[in-house]
Scaffold this motif. Structure first.
Motif, mmCIF file in Angstrom:
data_model
loop_
_atom_site.group_PDB
_atom_site.id
_atom_site.type_symbol
_atom_site.label_atom_id
_atom_site.label_comp_id
_atom_site.label_asym_id
_atom_site.label_seq_id
_atom_site.Cartn_x
_atom_site.Cartn_y
_atom_site.Cartn_z
ATOM 1 N N THR A 102 0.844 -1.201 0.000
ATOM 2 C CA THR A 102 0.000 0.000 0.000
ATOM 3 C C THR A 102 0.881 1.254 0.000
ATOM 4 O O THR A 102 2.092 1.178 0.228
ATOM 5 C CB THR A 102 -0.893 0.030 1.241
ATOM 6 N N SER A 103 0.259 2.404 -0.215
ATOM 7 C CA SER A 103 1.026 3.650 -0.259
ATOM 8 C C SER A 103 1.828 3.912 1.016
ATOM 9 O O SER A 103 3.009 4.277 0.934
ATOM 10 C CB SER A 103 0.095 4.834 -0.542
ATOM 11 N N PRO A 104 1.247 3.735 2.222
ATOM 12 C CA PRO A 104 2.063 3.969 3.428
ATOM 13 C C PRO A 104 3.265 3.023 3.510
ATOM 14 O O PRO A 104 4.347 3.428 3.958
ATOM 15 C CB PRO A 104 1.076 3.717 4.577
ATOM 16 N N GLU A 105 3.088 1.775 3.071
ATOM 17 C CA GLU A 105 4.197 0.818 3.105
ATOM 18 C C GLU A 105 5.274 1.201 2.101
ATOM 19 O O GLU A 105 6.472 1.120 2.382
ATOM 20 C CB GLU A 105 3.678 -0.592 2.826
ATOM 21 N N VAL A 106 4.854 1.631 0.916
ATOM 22 C CA VAL A 106 5.804 2.064 -0.109
ATOM 23 C C VAL A 106 6.501 3.350 0.348
ATOM 24 O O VAL A 106 7.709 3.524 0.135
ATOM 25 C CB VAL A 106 5.099 2.282 -1.462
ATOM 26 N N GLN A 107 5.743 4.243 0.970
ATOM 27 C CA GLN A 107 6.323 5.501 1.452
ATOM 28 C C GLN A 107 7.478 5.229 2.412
ATOM 29 O O GLN A 107 8.536 5.870 2.327
ATOM 30 C CB GLN A 107 5.258 6.340 2.139
ATOM 31 N N TYR A 108 7.285 4.273 3.314
ATOM 32 C CA TYR A 108 8.351 3.939 4.263
ATOM 33 C C TYR A 108 9.608 3.501 3.521
ATOM 34 O O TYR A 108 10.719 3.932 3.844
ATOM 35 C CB TYR A 108 7.888 2.830 5.207
ATOM 36 N N ILE A 109 9.468 2.668 2.496
ATOM 37 C CA ILE A 109 10.630 2.165 1.753
ATOM 38 C C ILE A 109 11.306 3.291 0.980
ATOM 39 O O ILE A 109 12.537 3.413 0.974
ATOM 40 C CB ILE A 109 10.217 1.016 0.820
ATOM 41 N N LEU A 110 10.518 4.130 0.324
ATOM 42 C CA LEU A 110 11.101 5.235 -0.441
ATOM 43 C C LEU A 110 11.875 6.179 0.473
ATOM 44 O O LEU A 110 12.964 6.649 0.124
ATOM 45 C CB LEU A 110 10.010 6.004 -1.186
ATOM 46 N N GLN A 111 11.325 6.455 1.634
ATOM 47 C CA GLN A 111 12.008 7.339 2.576
ATOM 48 C C GLN A 111 13.237 6.679 3.173
ATOM 49 O O GLN A 111 14.316 7.274 3.214
ATOM 50 C CB GLN A 111 11.036 7.753 3.690
ATOM 51 N N GLN A 112 13.088 5.444 3.622
ATOM 52 C CA GLN A 112 14.184 4.777 4.311
ATOM 53 C C GLN A 112 15.351 4.485 3.374
ATOM 54 O O GLN A 112 16.509 4.508 3.783
ATOM 55 C CB GLN A 112 13.667 3.473 4.942
ATOM 56 N N SER A 113 15.063 4.229 2.103
ATOM 57 C CA SER A 113 16.114 3.887 1.135
ATOM 58 C C SER A 113 16.765 5.108 0.508
ATOM 59 O O SER A 113 17.745 4.969 -0.239
ATOM 60 C CB SER A 113 15.526 3.011 0.025
ATOM 61 N N ASP A 114 16.203 6.303 0.741
ATOM 62 C CA ASP A 114 16.696 7.532 0.096
ATOM 63 C C ASP A 114 16.545 7.473 -1.420
ATOM 64 O O ASP A 114 17.378 8.001 -2.170
ATOM 65 C CB ASP A 114 18.173 7.790 0.451
ATOM 66 N N SER A 115 15.474 6.857 -1.889
ATOM 67 C CA SER A 115 15.263 6.744 -3.339
ATOM 68 C C SER A 115 15.076 8.125 -3.961
ATOM 69 O O SER A 115 14.324 8.962 -3.466
ATOM 70 C CB SER A 115 14.044 5.871 -3.643
ATOM 71 N N ALA A 116 15.773 8.345 -5.080
ATOM 72 C CA ALA A 116 15.685 9.617 -5.787
ATOM 73 C C ALA A 116 14.773 9.530 -6.999
ATOM 74 O O ALA A 116 14.289 10.549 -7.499
ATOM 75 C CB ALA A 116 17.081 10.053 -6.236
ATOM 76 N N LEU A 117 14.552 8.314 -7.473
ATOM 77 C CA LEU A 117 13.785 8.092 -8.697
ATOM 78 C C LEU A 117 12.930 6.856 -8.481
ATOM 79 O O LEU A 117 13.341 5.926 -7.788
ATOM 80 C CB LEU A 117 14.746 7.853 -9.864
ATOM 81 N N VAL A 118 11.740 6.843 -9.068
ATOM 82 C CA VAL A 118 10.888 5.648 -9.040
ATOM 83 C C VAL A 118 10.455 5.327 -10.454
ATOM 84 O O VAL A 118 9.981 6.209 -11.182
ATOM 85 C CB VAL A 118 9.640 5.839 -8.163
ATOM 86 N N ILE A 119 10.627 4.078 -10.851
ATOM 87 C CA ILE A 119 10.081 3.579 -12.112
ATOM 88 C C ILE A 119 8.969 2.620 -11.752
ATOM 89 O O ILE A 119 9.167 1.694 -10.954
ATOM 90 C CB ILE A 119 11.142 2.846 -12.950
ATOM 91 N N CYS A 120 7.777 2.819 -12.323
ATOM 92 C CA CYS A 120 6.652 1.961 -11.963
ATOM 93 C C CYS A 120 5.799 1.654 -13.186
ATOM 94 O O CYS A 120 5.806 2.388 -14.177
ATOM 95 C CB CYS A 120 5.793 2.614 -10.880
ATOM 96 N N ASP A 121 5.061 0.565 -13.118
ATOM 97 C CA ASP A 121 4.037 0.283 -14.112
ATOM 98 C C ASP A 121 2.890 1.261 -13.901
ATOM 99 O O ASP A 121 2.660 1.747 -12.782
ATOM 100 C CB ASP A 121 3.528 -1.154 -13.963
ATOM 101 N N VAL A 122 2.143 1.529 -14.957
ATOM 102 C CA VAL A 122 1.103 2.556 -14.879
ATOM 103 C C VAL A 122 0.062 2.227 -13.819
ATOM 104 O O VAL A 122 -0.501 3.132 -13.185
ATOM 105 C CB VAL A 122 0.443 2.756 -16.266
ATOM 106 N N GLU A 123 -0.223 0.929 -13.574
ATOM 107 C CA GLU A 123 -1.243 0.591 -12.585
ATOM 108 C C GLU A 123 -0.808 0.904 -11.153
ATOM 109 O O GLU A 123 -1.625 0.906 -10.235
ATOM 110 C CB GLU A 123 -1.656 -0.885 -12.689
ATOM 111 N N PHE A 124 0.490 1.176 -10.953
ATOM 112 C CA PHE A 124 0.979 1.506 -9.610
ATOM 113 C C PHE A 124 1.316 2.991 -9.470
ATOM 114 O O PHE A 124 1.823 3.421 -8.431
ATOM 115 C CB PHE A 124 2.214 0.670 -9.284
ATOM 116 N N GLU A 125 1.018 3.774 -10.505
ATOM 117 C CA GLU A 125 1.385 5.189 -10.494
ATOM 118 C C GLU A 125 0.706 5.935 -9.349
ATOM 119 O O GLU A 125 1.352 6.724 -8.633
ATOM 120 C CB GLU A 125 1.009 5.835 -11.833
ATOM 121 N N GLU A 126 -0.572 5.698 -9.140
ATOM 122 C CA GLU A 126 -1.288 6.404 -8.079
ATOM 123 C C GLU A 126 -0.704 6.056 -6.711
ATOM 124 O O GLU A 126 -0.505 6.944 -5.862
ATOM 125 C CB GLU A 126 -2.776 6.050 -8.119
ATOM 126 N N THR A 127 -0.415 4.779 -6.496
ATOM 127 C CA THR A 127 0.187 4.351 -5.225
ATOM 128 C C THR A 127 1.514 5.059 -4.995
ATOM 129 O O THR A 127 1.798 5.554 -3.894
ATOM 130 C CB THR A 127 0.407 2.828 -5.228
#
Length: 507
Positions: A86-111
């Motif tokens: 879910t978005s909160p779970e993904v948010q934790y990973i993006l923040q914790q990993s210091d991700s600068a870029l995200v590549i996603c399939d279109v069905e996950f864009e909103e998340t």
């Protein structure tokens, strides 16, 4: 050498050979390398620097492969993300990993867009037509330049952060460099005899360490061919094996179970298969036996490891399956494995202790989590939290997670032993053993069973069946019938969810 350089090397060695095929899209090694380079130059034009983190929230596809190896070629760090989060779970990973870029399939864009708020993500790249104006389409990022990127990458540069499945709490990011992942591939090649002539079928998720590091990366290093499915479907899996003359199959036990239930399981030619592998969760001996009959081969490998190991741990080869069915195996090449008591001493054969490993494929540590790293990696050994036994012959077998062991009336009950008995019953498709609070016994051994289609699983009959094969204290006191078991993306049963659900129901 670094991982990306092998793609370029195979473009020279096997320019016209099929590298990947996904949903009718086919790429030779020359074409694959060109696509990877175009994306790599696109990243560089966007200002992605060596060492920066790039998250990949994608299903299996050629685009996942392009993205992963483009990240590797510029010395950035790939962060594969479970697309079921879910978005909160993904948010934790993006923040914790210091991700600068995200590549996603279109069905996950909103998340992803909900998740990237408050993180350091500068840009979201979408495979498909973006729905958010600020997103960039994957095709727009591609450069016309297909030459090799002029970035010096060496084997000690970081390659990936793989997040643990998070079955009990927030996931932790296991950090690996190129050298460690290359050694995972070398170990697999030696243990299973893999080479450039293989045709791999990828149906397990590539964001998970097993499919990514055990098979995709080594296969790309060897110059093998790869057939990629976005989703798992039993009948389409069987069709693909026949159509593409697949030589190497990997699946989690649940996948084998579903394939065995397929109505057309006997209608396809599976003779091209040279070896079958399973892992991520225990596989009952009865299920292994039925799978061997279906695939027409005894060349089965049990890969019992963990993300933090590369993944690495122990392996049970075909000879091991013949002599020690149901065992976990011996340490994988370049890995040492022990079973120890709380004082760190080796247990005696038959005793239960903690499974620990060390070797050249083990993670550098948990990303930005020094305390958790120190607790897990002690004295040079990775402490897995898994309980295991070791036989006189040195065969190590996992019996439970430390946190899942049941203590009923002062006796230790290990769930795998009971589950294997339940799998022998003809009405049982899937089974999980959990402990629930009990006023008399402390914990009561309980079974959660999914019946086979059209079969009736009677609680008293199942308990009587177990009583014939197990000591009384191991026999489930209650049997719950469910339509399905909750699992994470790697196929592991989420027992904590079962305990929560059934504990509430019993109150």
């Amino acid at each position: 050498m670094d991982i990306g350089s092998y793609v370029a090397q195979n473009a020279r060695k096997y320019p016209g050979k099929l590298a990947i095929e996904c949903e009718g899209r086919r790429y030779t090694y020359r074409e694959l390398n060109a696509e990877v380079n175009r994306l790599a130059h696109g990243f560089l034009a966007m200002g992605v620097e060596k060492g920066e983190k790039v998250a990949l929230m994608m299903k299996n596809s050629n685009f996942f492969v392009f993205s992963f190896f483009a990240v590797a070629k510029i010395g950035a760090v790939a962060v594969p993300v479970n697309f079921r989060l879910t978005s909160p779970e993904v948010q934790y990973i993006l923040q914790q990993s210091d991700s600068a870029l995200v590549i996603c399939d279109v069905e996950f864009e909103e998340t992803v867009w909900h998740a990237q708020h408050g993180s350091g993500v500068r840009q979201v790249i979408v495979v498909g037509k973006p729905n958010v104006e600020e997103s960039l389409s994957y095709s727009c990022v591609l450069s016309k330049n297909s030459s090799e990127p002029e970035v010096m990458v060496n084997e000690h540069d970081d390659l990936e952060i793989l997040y643990t499945s998070g079955t009990t709490g927030k996931p932790k990011g296991a950090l690996f460099d190129h050298a460690r992942i290359l050694k995972v591939g070398i170990a697999m090649a030696i243990e299973m005899g893999m080479g450039h002539g293989e045709r791999f079928l990828h149906i397990a998720p590539l964001f998970h360490s097993a499919q990514l590091n055990l098979f995709l990366v080594p296969g790309m290093v060897f110059g093998s061919s790869h057939v990629i499915h976005r989703d798992f479907h039993p009948s389409k899996t069987l069709e693909a094996i026949q159509e593409h003359s697949v030589t190497h199959f990997f699946g989690v036990p649940a996948m084998y179970n579903f394939i065995l239930e397929a109505s057309d399981k006997g209608e396809h030619d599976l003779s091209s298969i040279k070896r079958c592998c399973y892992g991520a969760a225990p596989m009952a001996p009865e299920l292994v036996r039925k799978s061997m009959e279906m695939f027409g081969t005894e060349n089965f490998f049990n890969l019992c490891g963990l993300t933090e190991g590369g993944p690495g741990g122990v392996i049970l080869d075909p000879e091991g399956h013949r002599q020690h069915p149901g065992k976990g195996g011996r340490a994988v090449f370049m890995t040492e494995a022990r079973v120890v008591n709380p004082e760190g001493k080796n247990v005696l054969p038959g005793e239960v202790g903690e499974f620990i490993i060390r070797g050249e494929t083990v993670m550098k540590g948990y990303y930005k989590k020094p305390e958790e790293t120190a607790r897990t990696m002690r004295g040079g050994w990775l402490h897995t939290g898994d309980l295991a036994t070791v036989s006189d012959e040195g065969m190590i077998t996992l019996v439970d997670r430390l946190k899942d062991m049941i203590i009923s009336g002062g006796e230790n009950v290990y769930s795998i032993e009971v589950e294997e008995v339940l799998y022998e019953h003809p009405a049982v498709l899937e089974a999980a053993i959990i402990g629930l609070p009990d006023e008399v016994w402390g914990e009561a051994v309980c079974a959660v069973v999914v019946p086979r289609a059209g079969a009736f699983a009677d609680e008293n009959e199942l308990r009587a069946f177990c009583r014939e094969k197990l000591a009384g204290y191991k026999v489930p006191r209650k049997v719950f019938i469910e339509k399905e078991l909750p699992r994470n993306a790697s196929g592991k049963i989420l027992k904590y969810q079962l305990r929560q659900k059934l504990h509430v129901a019993e109150r």
